[in-house]
Every structure is written in structure tokens, then in C-alpha cells.
Write an enzyme that holds these catalytic residues in place. Sequence first.
Site, short mmCIF file in Angstrom:
data_model
loop_
_atom_site.label_atom_id
_atom_site.label_comp_id
_atom_site.label_asym_id
_atom_site.label_seq_id
_atom_site.Cartn_x
_atom_site.Cartn_y
_atom_site.Cartn_z
CB CYS A 26 -1.36 -0.51 1.44
SG CYS A 26 -2.27 1.38 1.02
CB THR A 27 0.85 4.39 1.37
OG1 THR A 27 0.23 3.87 3.20
CG2 THR A 27 -0.70 5.09 0.62
#
Length: 286
Positions: free
Chosen positions: A157-158
Site C-alpha cells: 500500500c502506501t
Amino acid sequence: MLFRTLLFFTAFLLSSIAAAEHLDIHQLTSLVPEPNIKPTYGGSDNKTYKSGGIGILVYDGANSIDALGPFQVFSSAGLKPQLISASKNETGKYKRDITFNNGLKIAANRTIANTHDLEVLVVPGGAFETIQMAKNAEVLNWIKAVHQKTIYTTSVCTGSWILGAAGLLQGKQATSNWYRTDELLTHFGATPKPSHRYIFDGKLITANGVTAGIDMALAIVKKVFANDLNNGEDYTQAVMLDLQYDPDAPVRGGSPEKTEPAVFDGMQYMYDFYDLANAVKQIPIQ
């Protein structure tokens, strides 16, 4: 009678051949990963963590499934992952107790202060706390030092923002969370591949949204157990069955392509409302 005997023998022979094309329980349980990404141990009982293995970075405010999804996959595969804390307490010392952004509290196995080499590093994401971690020079320097010796350096993800801030995405193909993927990965010098659930570029692996970390971890399991008779498929299936991992969502969705435009626009508006993209673009790159 002879016909029935021949029929039985033929069925037995075919079943034996079919079984021979796959690993039996003894073969499955005796497989060793190549390269070996298990940690090494020492001490009088040879049970004290010494070095290496799989380290999953955790910090206050991270997404729990980003970290714990891969942790469970690697644990089910017998690879003994370690949770490595990058957060400090009020006195400025690294601590082991971590609170994820959903309120879940866990105790990490170790901290970055006493972990210096890993075979696999997994960096999970979050939101504003992830941006702060991506500006933490001490953590970024630790990641870069560990990256020198890893077999795989990965993000979920981030978490890609943290790898990007460390300069590890420069010139690499990468994916990340769906939110403004192209412009944010481009900020870090990467070639965006937003439609990929996960993507390998050399020893760098990035996974897109939160649950993609599970698929990425399974891909790593398949890679390191590819020395089996079926190129890692049997062992990976065994892990997937252990987890009964066979997603069947009640509605279509989960990616920009499968989400209704009105829903997608609303979600993006919510992230934009907090000026998240501009905050990410202010992250300096080492």
C-alpha cells in the site's frame, strides 16, 4: 473377474502416477526455502534470534493488515517473520508496543535499533503517520542500510511512500495504493504500474492496496519454494489452504476499475479533502 482386476490395477496405477506429480505430506513438510529466508538463531539453546530472516516494519499509525497479512502468510509457510518497531516512546527510545491506525495494539519482536540485517524487508503503509515516517531520516537510513543485504525489499500500500523517500523507487516499476497512484509514484521517480496487484522489479517488490500484501507474500513463498517438483505451486497451495484463502467478495469492487465511478469519486474527494496528495509531494527524497 480378470476384467475387474485389470480395472482396479489401472485405476491404482493412474492414481499413483497422479500422486507422483505432486508433493506428498512428507515432501511438503521437509522443504527448505532457497534462498533460505529464515532467521538464524544462537544462544545456549539455539533459540535466541541472531540475525536475518523476514522483518516486517511496524509503527504507530500503520495499517494493521498491511503488516499482519504478510506476517500470517509467512508464519503459515514456516518462515518465522519478525515484527520490527520503528516508533519511539516519550523518552526517545525505540519501543516494542505499537498501536495501528484501527486501534489494534501489538508487541513487536524487535526494534530497528537491534536489527541490522534481513533477507526480506516488508514496509507497510498508512496515511499521515506514514508521511511522518517517510520524513524520518533515522528510519530511512536504516531501511537503506538493510536494503543493501536483502534478497527482497518490499512495500504494501502506501508503504511505497517510505521506500520512495529512501530513494529506492528511482527508475523502478512500482505499484501502490489506488489514491493518485500515478502522480505520487512519479514524484518518487518510479514508473507507475497501478493495475498490478504486486510487481517485481529486481529485488524490489511493491504491492498496491492493503490486502495485496497477502498476495505479494504468497508470491514470495512461491519464489523461495520453487525448488519443489511443481515450481512452488504445491507448497503455496498448502499455505493458501492452511489460510483457506479463496476470496469471494459479496459485491464487485476493490479496485478503481471495478468500483462505481460515483463511489470512486467520493472516496477520492475524501482523501483530497485532507490534502493528502500535496502532503505526499512534500516528502523529500534522500
